[in-house]
Design a protein around this motif. Sequence first.
Motif, PDB file in Angstrom:
ATOM      1  N   UNK A 157       0.843  -1.196   0.000  1.00 52.19           N
ATOM      2  CA  UNK A 157       0.000   0.000   0.000  1.00 52.19           C
ATOM      3  C   UNK A 157       0.879   1.247   0.000  1.00 52.19           C
ATOM      4  N   UNK A 158       2.014   1.169   0.673  1.00 55.31           N
ATOM      5  CA  UNK A 158       2.907   2.322   0.781  1.00 55.31           C
ATOM      6  C   UNK A 158       3.750   2.539  -0.480  1.00 55.31           C
ATOM      7  N   UNK A 187      -0.435  10.022  -5.967  1.00 54.69           N
ATOM      8  CA  UNK A 187      -1.193   8.887  -6.483  1.00 54.69           C
ATOM      9  C   UNK A 187      -2.321   8.486  -5.538  1.00 54.69           C
ATOM     10  N   UNK A 188      -2.037   8.414  -4.237  1.00 60.79           N
ATOM     11  CA  UNK A 188      -3.077   8.049  -3.280  1.00 60.79           C
ATOM     12  C   UNK A 188      -4.156   9.124  -3.212  1.00 60.79           C
ATOM     13  N   UNK A 189      -3.745  10.386  -3.316  1.00 62.66           N
ATOM     14  CA  UNK A 189      -4.725  11.479  -3.313  1.00 62.66           C
ATOM     15  C   UNK A 189      -5.612  11.402  -4.553  1.00 62.66           C
ATOM     16  N   UNK A 190      -5.006  11.160  -5.705  1.00 60.00           N
ATOM     17  CA  UNK A 190      -5.798  11.071  -6.938  1.00 60.00           C
ATOM     18  C   UNK A 190      -6.792   9.911  -6.871  1.00 60.00           C
ATOM     19  N   UNK A 191      -6.340   8.755  -6.389  1.00 61.32           N
ATOM     20  CA  UNK A 191      -7.224   7.588  -6.319  1.00 61.32           C
ATOM     21  C   UNK A 191      -8.414   7.846  -5.400  1.00 61.32           C
ATOM     22  N   UNK A 192      -8.142   8.348  -4.223  1.00 66.18           N
ATOM     23  CA  UNK A 192      -9.227   8.599  -3.268  1.00 66.18           C
ATOM     24  C   UNK A 192     -10.168   9.693  -3.766  1.00 66.18           C
ATOM     25  N   UNK A 193      -9.609  10.704  -4.415  1.00 66.92           N
ATOM     26  CA  UNK A 193     -10.450  11.780  -4.938  1.00 66.92           C
ATOM     27  C   UNK A 193     -11.333  11.277  -6.085  1.00 66.92           C
ATOM     28  N   UNK A 244       4.862   8.179   6.165  1.00 65.16           N
ATOM     29  CA  UNK A 244       4.519   6.754   6.194  1.00 65.16           C
ATOM     30  C   UNK A 244       5.406   5.975   5.225  1.00 65.16           C
ATOM     31  N   UNK A 245       5.580   6.532   4.020  1.00 64.08           N
ATOM     32  CA  UNK A 245       6.407   5.873   3.008  1.00 64.08           C
ATOM     33  C   UNK A 245       7.844   5.721   3.494  1.00 64.08           C
ATOM     34  N   UNK A 246       8.348   6.756   4.185  1.00 69.21           N
ATOM     35  CA  UNK A 246       9.753   6.758   4.608  1.00 69.21           C
ATOM     36  C   UNK A 246       9.974   6.068   5.948  1.00 69.21           C
TER      37      UNK A 246
END
Length: 468
Positions: free
Chosen positions: A260-261, A267-273, A293-295
């Motif tokens: 998930x990370x 990308x996560x913002x675009x998907x959720x939006x 979170x990614x780091x």
Amino acid sequence: MNKFIGTVFETLSTTRIRFSTKPGGTVSSGQLIEIQGDSKLKYLGRVTSIERKNYLIDQDGAVQLSTLYDENENLESDDIGIKGDFQDYIICTVEIIGNRSPNSTIFTRPKRPFKMGTRVYKASPEFLNEQLKPWGNAIEIGKFRDNNAVPIYIDLNELISKHFAVLAMTGSGKSWTVSVIIEAIAKLFDIPILIFDPHGEYSSLKVSNIQNDKSEDENLISNKTKVYVASDIQTKIRFDQMFEQKFGINRQSESLYVNMTDLETYQIIHLLRSLYDLSEAQSRILQAGWTDIIENPELRDTTDIEKIINKLESVGAEVVQGVSAKNILNTKLRILYNTMPFIRKSADQKPVKLNELVKRGQISVIDMSGIEVIHQQALMAILSSKILKGRMSGDIPPLLLILEEAHRYIPSGSVSTASKPTIKRVAQEGRKFLMGMGIVSQRPSRLDDDVLSQCNNQVIMRLTNPND
């Protein structure tokens, strides 16, 4: 002996001529010809336009004949003295391509116009093979239309380093053409090839072209092909069974998983939006916390969505007031996590390794059939971003990336997708990192202009839509 087809009667320039056939002669548009210049050097030319004429019937004669035929439907041409044994002749316009000497990579064009009365011949197989022989690294993609003894080659360096596009409407042979290119490359070179396949068509590369072949020869295309499936395990099993019923072999596919990370912040913002209408407050939480979170080493490879949500909640408390935005965002993240089948849900589901996906001498097919288009965009965004970073750091070898149905992932205009920014960057900068790209689409007008403009090589087949 070369076949004589006509005589030059007009020179429009040093590189354009017109010639006439004898009565009854036949020439087709696009046909290649050879013609000898003043220096006794033979030049290659292509027929660009043709006209059919007749000595006995000119424009005025046709008007008179039309009048007679209109007045008497039963009138025959023999009744008015026009015998049936007269024949038409063809007027052809030719563009001179030039002559390529044995050690040259370019065609030299004539510097003087051709003389009137110069004979024109159909290009012989020997002359075509001499003029069209490959230089450097090249692949054979077929045979010449007018002569099966003449193979057609494409310069591999030009094809990959400057990207290519295959454009045609449905049923015109796009996937077949791409498969021919892939097989030709894989037979001669060990360049890794990665195919994003939204319909599961390229799994057929696992099928040997040799009848009843059971060989373990590593040079066989079927043995070089590895299929990864992005759908859930039940769908994978069903598609594997369908493939075996159709082709009689097991495609030996593997499930593909990512973390998930692996999704970047945009990308996560675009998907959720796109899926759940992300609010401004929720977007601020992700912008503030997703990079952390990614780091975070403890969260980087986690399969537990609740750990990710807990981290975002601590960030959200500092970014927005109240709990409503945070709670709704948490619900959206859980839904996204559960609905994307290629996201790891347990430690047993191992994430795909980049050096296994991109490996010399391997054709990797990412079968994305059975999942939603927006999820296909997400997977392509994740993998293409990881691959580009891998090339920039030199962790993986130079490769060829192929995007089937590319208009889904890099649409034209202001329409955005999770995959569009990365693919645009590959198109614009991939050459510097030895990362070639081939895009395949039935709707060129729906492709991003910036990406299409970077494809210097284009294979264009049947297109009927005026916008395309």
